[in-house]
Scaffold this motif. Structure first.
Motif, PDB file in Angstrom:
ATOM      1  N   ALA A 287       0.837  -1.204   0.000  1.00 57.59           N
ATOM      2  CA  ALA A 287       0.000   0.000   0.000  1.00 57.59           C
ATOM      3  C   ALA A 287       0.873   1.255   0.000  1.00 57.59           C
ATOM      4  O   ALA A 287       0.577   2.249  -0.678  1.00 57.59           O
ATOM      5  CB  ALA A 287      -0.911  -0.001   1.226  1.00 57.59           C
ATOM      6  N   ARG A 288       1.934   1.194   0.736  1.00 60.20           N
ATOM      7  CA  ARG A 288       2.799   2.346   0.851  1.00 60.20           C
ATOM      8  C   ARG A 288       3.570   2.594  -0.444  1.00 60.20           C
ATOM      9  O   ARG A 288       3.839   3.729  -0.822  1.00 60.20           O
ATOM     10  CB  ARG A 288       3.779   2.151   1.997  1.00 60.20           C
ATOM     11  CG  ARG A 288       4.240   3.467   2.555  1.00 60.20           C
ATOM     12  CD  ARG A 288       4.930   3.273   3.866  1.00 60.20           C
ATOM     13  NE  ARG A 288       6.120   2.430   3.719  1.00 60.20           N
ATOM     14  CZ  ARG A 288       7.211   2.590   4.496  1.00 60.20           C
ATOM     15  NH1 ARG A 288       7.228   3.524   5.425  1.00 60.20           N
ATOM     16  NH2 ARG A 288       8.225   1.796   4.341  1.00 60.20           N
ATOM     17  N   GLY A 289       3.892   1.499  -1.113  1.00 53.22           N
ATOM     18  CA  GLY A 289       4.682   1.639  -2.322  1.00 53.22           C
ATOM     19  C   GLY A 289       3.852   2.005  -3.546  1.00 53.22           C
ATOM     20  O   GLY A 289       4.388   2.148  -4.644  1.00 53.22           O
ATOM     21  N   SER A 290       2.559   2.128  -3.352  1.00 52.17           N
ATOM     22  CA  SER A 290       1.691   2.405  -4.504  1.00 52.17           C
ATOM     23  C   SER A 290       1.948   3.802  -5.096  1.00 52.17           C
ATOM     24  O   SER A 290       1.533   4.098  -6.207  1.00 52.17           O
ATOM     25  CB  SER A 290       0.229   2.301  -4.089  1.00 52.17           C
ATOM     26  OG  SER A 290      -0.100   3.361  -3.195  1.00 52.17           O
ATOM     27  N   GLY A 291       2.591   4.653  -4.311  1.00 49.51           N
ATOM     28  CA  GLY A 291       2.958   5.965  -4.850  1.00 49.51           C
ATOM     29  C   GLY A 291       1.882   7.024  -4.743  1.00 49.51           C
ATOM     30  O   GLY A 291       2.127   8.205  -5.014  1.00 49.51           O
ATOM     31  N   GLY A 292       0.691   6.639  -4.315  1.00 48.41           N
ATOM     32  CA  GLY A 292      -0.382   7.629  -4.180  1.00 48.41           C
ATOM     33  C   GLY A 292      -0.145   8.551  -3.001  1.00 48.41           C
ATOM     34  O   GLY A 292       0.832   8.397  -2.262  1.00 48.41           O
ATOM     35  N   PRO A 293      -1.020   9.491  -2.785  1.00 54.79           N
ATOM     36  CA  PRO A 293      -0.923  10.394  -1.633  1.00 54.79           C
ATOM     37  C   PRO A 293      -1.160   9.621  -0.343  1.00 54.79           C
ATOM     38  O   PRO A 293      -1.795   8.562  -0.370  1.00 54.79           O
ATOM     39  CB  PRO A 293      -2.037  11.401  -1.880  1.00 54.79           C
ATOM     40  CG  PRO A 293      -2.988  10.722  -2.796  1.00 54.79           C
ATOM     41  CD  PRO A 293      -2.193   9.771  -3.630  1.00 54.79           C
ATOM     42  N   PRO A 294      -0.686  10.135   0.778  1.00 53.32           N
ATOM     43  CA  PRO A 294      -0.758   9.417   2.047  1.00 53.32           C
ATOM     44  C   PRO A 294      -2.159   8.953   2.408  1.00 53.32           C
ATOM     45  O   PRO A 294      -2.341   7.832   2.875  1.00 53.32           O
ATOM     46  CB  PRO A 294      -0.254  10.458   3.064  1.00 53.32           C
ATOM     47  CG  PRO A 294       0.656  11.321   2.278  1.00 53.32           C
ATOM     48  CD  PRO A 294       0.048  11.408   0.902  1.00 53.32           C
ATOM     49  N   ASN A 295      -3.163   9.785   2.207  1.00 54.15           N
ATOM     50  CA  ASN A 295      -4.512   9.348   2.586  1.00 54.15           C
ATOM     51  C   ASN A 295      -4.955   8.159   1.739  1.00 54.15           C
ATOM     52  O   ASN A 295      -5.670   7.280   2.212  1.00 54.15           O
ATOM     53  CB  ASN A 295      -5.518  10.494   2.500  1.00 54.15           C
ATOM     54  CG  ASN A 295      -5.610  11.054   1.098  1.00 54.15           C
ATOM     55  OD1 ASN A 295      -4.613  11.055   0.367  1.00 54.15           O
ATOM     56  ND2 ASN A 295      -6.782  11.547   0.710  1.00 54.15           N
TER      57      ASN A 295
ATOM     58  N   CYS B  92     -11.524  11.411   8.515  1.00 57.49           N
ATOM     59  CA  CYS B  92     -11.925  12.828   8.503  1.00 57.49           C
ATOM     60  C   CYS B  92     -11.401  13.575   9.718  1.00 57.49           C
ATOM     61  O   CYS B  92     -10.982  14.726   9.638  1.00 57.49           O
ATOM     62  CB  CYS B  92     -13.445  12.908   8.438  1.00 57.49           C
ATOM     63  SG  CYS B  92     -14.086  14.559   8.715  1.00 57.49           S
ATOM     64  N   GLY B  93     -11.414  12.867  10.845  1.00 58.02           N
ATOM     65  CA  GLY B  93     -10.976  13.506  12.085  1.00 58.02           C
ATOM     66  C   GLY B  93      -9.487  13.769  12.119  1.00 58.02           C
ATOM     67  O   GLY B  93      -8.996  14.507  12.982  1.00 58.02           O
ATOM     68  N   LEU B  94      -8.790  13.181  11.205  1.00 57.91           N
ATOM     69  CA  LEU B  94      -7.345  13.359  11.209  1.00 57.91           C
ATOM     70  C   LEU B  94      -6.919  14.584  10.406  1.00 57.91           C
ATOM     71  O   LEU B  94      -5.805  15.077  10.527  1.00 57.91           O
ATOM     72  CB  LEU B  94      -6.676  12.117  10.599  1.00 57.91           C
ATOM     73  CG  LEU B  94      -7.093  10.749  11.166  1.00 57.91           C
ATOM     74  CD1 LEU B  94      -6.353   9.624  10.462  1.00 57.91           C
ATOM     75  CD2 LEU B  94      -6.839  10.693  12.675  1.00 57.91           C
TER      76      LEU B  94
ATOM     77  N   GLY C  62     -16.013  12.973  11.841  1.00 59.16           N
ATOM     78  CA  GLY C  62     -16.448  12.495  10.538  1.00 59.16           C
ATOM     79  C   GLY C  62     -17.955  12.456  10.390  1.00 59.16           C
ATOM     80  O   GLY C  62     -18.475  12.298   9.278  1.00 59.16           O
ATOM     81  N   LEU C  63     -18.628  12.593  11.508  1.00 57.01           N
ATOM     82  CA  LEU C  63     -20.093  12.530  11.444  1.00 57.01           C
ATOM     83  C   LEU C  63     -20.709  13.887  11.156  1.00 57.01           C
ATOM     84  O   LEU C  63     -21.874  14.006  10.762  1.00 57.01           O
ATOM     85  CB  LEU C  63     -20.641  12.016  12.790  1.00 57.01           C
ATOM     86  CG  LEU C  63     -20.020  10.731  13.340  1.00 57.01           C
ATOM     87  CD1 LEU C  63     -20.653  10.368  14.685  1.00 57.01           C
ATOM     88  CD2 LEU C  63     -20.173   9.588  12.351  1.00 57.01           C
ATOM     89  N   ARG C  64     -19.925  14.919  11.342  1.00 55.86           N
ATOM     90  CA  ARG C  64     -20.480  16.279  11.306  1.00 55.86           C
ATOM     91  C   ARG C  64     -20.800  16.769   9.894  1.00 55.86           C
ATOM     92  O   ARG C  64     -20.151  16.405   8.925  1.00 55.86           O
ATOM     93  CB  ARG C  64     -19.470  17.246  11.932  1.00 55.86           C
ATOM     94  CG  ARG C  64     -19.345  17.030  13.425  1.00 55.86           C
ATOM     95  CD  ARG C  64     -18.275  17.909  14.007  1.00 55.86           C
ATOM     96  NE  ARG C  64     -18.295  17.789  15.459  1.00 55.86           N
ATOM     97  CZ  ARG C  64     -19.117  18.505  16.225  1.00 55.86           C
ATOM     98  NH1 ARG C  64     -19.942  19.387  15.670  1.00 55.86           N
ATOM     99  NH2 ARG C  64     -19.116  18.336  17.524  1.00 55.86           N
ATOM    100  N   ARG C  65     -21.729  17.591   9.857  1.00 57.78           N
ATOM    101  CA  ARG C  65     -22.081  18.250   8.595  1.00 57.78           C
ATOM    102  C   ARG C  65     -20.997  19.276   8.288  1.00 57.78           C
ATOM    103  O   ARG C  65     -20.549  20.015   9.157  1.00 57.78           O
ATOM    104  CB  ARG C  65     -23.440  18.954   8.751  1.00 57.78           C
ATOM    105  CG  ARG C  65     -23.975  19.475   7.437  1.00 57.78           C
ATOM    106  CD  ARG C  65     -25.471  19.618   7.532  1.00 57.78           C
ATOM    107  NE  ARG C  65     -25.840  20.701   8.460  1.00 57.78           N
ATOM    108  CZ  ARG C  65     -25.914  21.997   8.095  1.00 57.78           C
ATOM    109  NH1 ARG C  65     -25.683  22.359   6.858  1.00 57.78           N
ATOM    110  NH2 ARG C  65     -26.255  22.923   8.972  1.00 57.78           N
TER     111      ARG C  65
END
Lengths: 223, 223, 223, 223
Positions: free
Chosen positions: A84-92, A210-212, B211-214
């Motif tokens: 997954a890490r080596g896929s080269g995409g963005p961190p998320n 999302c919370g991150l 993540g639940l918030r609007r």
DNA sequence: GATGAATGAGCATTCATTCAT
DNA sequence: CATGAATGAATGCTCATTCAT
């Protein structure tokens, strides 16, 4: 020319490793079919075409044999995470890929998750040699660190909040995974409706992820 | 009027209930001390000052007795949830209060969590009467619904996204809780550092709840 | 001339003897620490830095190895007896010196006494080669004869009754010794008070020795 | 009239005792035939027509069952000693009668002697409940005291030396007995000539008893 | 309904001994 | 001769559950 001065020692080493793997394979299939409690060392011995006593030359106890299955599971985890890490995409995206891998791995090899939950049993360490516990801890540490590095790269990229405890994030992700697996299996066990794991699994990640994130502007706050 | 036409029947009923509770109390203390596997029906009988055979007149099996402990646990959960809901605060605060209650309850009665995890064992239903399973499912359903109602009220208040699967949200919260408990206890079991449950527990909620918030305005998106 | 025509054979012989002794030394320390039943051939092999299989090239069985410890014990007995005999004192003093030596030897090397008692096990000879049994019998015979000669010299000196069965006297002395050791160790084992071995041991000899003496005048007879 | 208000309890007690004896009888015959190590609980169960588990409801372990055989043996010893004492003869004759009884008992029930020697095994108390050990100690104490009383009566009658440690005398007598038994059985075991036990046994007593007597005039002293 | 003695299948583990290398 | 990995039979003990009283 004078090479391989100890051909026997090398071969012995190889044979020992092969036999160990033989036992692990047999054990995996038996534990898988019967569960830990109903599995018998005798059946594992039969299936690996070895004597019972031989099993005990490689593993100190039934518990240790069971837990040793996690060595290979954790190796597969590591490969999945690195993939997954080596896929080269963005961190998320990397993180999402890890999460998807967790799910796929569970669908393919649910018995490994049972072995992971087995580690929760109190007093387990009495039946297992310290070396095995150490190895488990080590491998778990490596994997957790790998995922934490992805999170950290998200922080570095300005994607995630800079005050994140990256290690804690991984703990939470892992907990969520294990908790979901447990919930779903419990429901199936009790005959309660237990559909939608896939969707739930997907959404849970989105909520949590999302919370991150770093906020550009505040989201609605009720108080 | 007040018909007491069957005083014996009523008393019998009462006595039966009392004795059942006697057994449950003894069982709780024994399971707590020894764990499910190491607990013996004989010790439970002794501690409840009843005969072994009597235990089986109230509970079909050791498993059923263990699982029946969850009736009272789930009742306590219900009270905790209703307490949080009745606090009158905004929905997100109510949800946070539920989460705090979960944590506090775990700290006070960790053995109930072990019984909850026990439900995960495959083939459990063979050892338990359908009525008990039904009752467990029922109570769990009630509690999950109560929490889901809090989430729904958050949606209704415009606080949470309107497309939320409220039932799924509760599943995820619950999974996270159980997963965290398991992770922390596993680490302690393996001698790995396992501090920070409290902080982790708190943060996990914040991340997830976010993540639940609007969204009023979009947060940063990397892709 | 000094034929060294077979230097290898001689060295082999020497090495074989040394290795045998190596095993015996390791065996003594292991049997001493663990007792016969709890000792394992593997530990003896480890402690002698030889392979398990090698042990079996020198001793037919675990039992034979254990019993073979008696060769050296009996040699030490012989030396002790001859020392007592060579002291030059009168026969009764020589006999007393033997008795004291028995006691001292027990205090120093109690494990040899356990090996001696082991000979009592029924069916032992199945596990031991006839040669070893023969050797044990031979050495025991030599030692018993040596002591019997002391008794005989007491008879010849007019000290002891002339009708004594000297061999029987030695049997009785030996039995008394072994019985006392057993009694004292049993008491210690059962937590019963087991003091006074030394005094008891001393007095027992005096009582017994008295019965061997030639009477000048009759002692009191009650009937 | 209102007698035996708890007939069930009384009957239960009786039945329990009877079953216990049933087990002991079966155990005696199996231990006798096979020896302690080769006896199996399963065979004892079969022979007593009970289940293996039942054996464990009466005796904590195989060791405890074996050692419990000594209860009846020690009871028989007590009867034998009291019989000798009650014969009315002079103390030295009583003592000789005890000694003869020991010998006769050994000839009739040699397996009890093996159980007695079994008590010598180190670490035995781990496998036996304290109550059983206490009982063994108690019964042994009673028997030793009974014999000591005979010796004391010999002292009181002016027959034996007044400075005798009567308890020590009994210890020595007992040790001599056990030692002789062991010697004879060892010899038989090793194929060495082991005749004359009877004579030896008789003479040993005479020699020893002589040392207990009060001297009217000195016997020959060499130094 | 309560009792509790009896059941007995079930299983992990050990370790002396062997034998191919 | 030395090695040491493999063998596998052998057994004590547990404990949930039953059922006659």
């Amino acid at each position: 020319m004078m090479s391989n001065s100890k051909p026997t020692a090398a071969r012995r080493e190889r044979e020992r490793g092969a036999r160990r793997q033989l036992i692990l394979d047999a054990a995996k299939s038996v534990f898988d079919e019967r569960g830990f409690l109903n599995a018998t060392m005798e059946e594992i011995a039969e299936r690996s075409e070895l004597a019972v006593g031989t099993l005990y030359r490689y593993f100190q106890s039934k518990e240790e044999l069971y837990v040793s299955l996690l060595f290979e599971a954790m190796e597969m985890f590591r490969e999945g995470i690195e993939g997954a890490r080596g896929s080269g995409g963005p961190p998320n995206e990397q993180l999402r890929a890890v999460w998807r891998f967790f799910y796929a791995f569970y669908r393919e090899q649910p018995e490994y998750y049972r072995a992971l939950m087995f580690l929760h049993n109190e007093g387990l360490s009495d039946a297992i040699s310290p070396g095995v516990i150490q190895e488990i801890n080590h491998r778990a540490g490596v994997n957790f660190r790998l995922v934490a590095e992805i999170v950290q790269s998200g922080v570095d990229a300005g994607l995630y909040r800079s005050d994140l405890d990256t290690r804690g994030v991984v703990d939470v992700l892992w907990s969520l995974l294990m908790g979901l697996v447990q919930l779903i299996e419990t429901r199936r066990n009790l005959g309660a409706p237990a559909d939608m794991l896939e969707t739930l699994h997907y959404e849970a990640f989105e909520w949590l992820e999302c919370g991150l994130r770093r906020r550009v502007s505040a989201s609605v706050r009720a108080n």
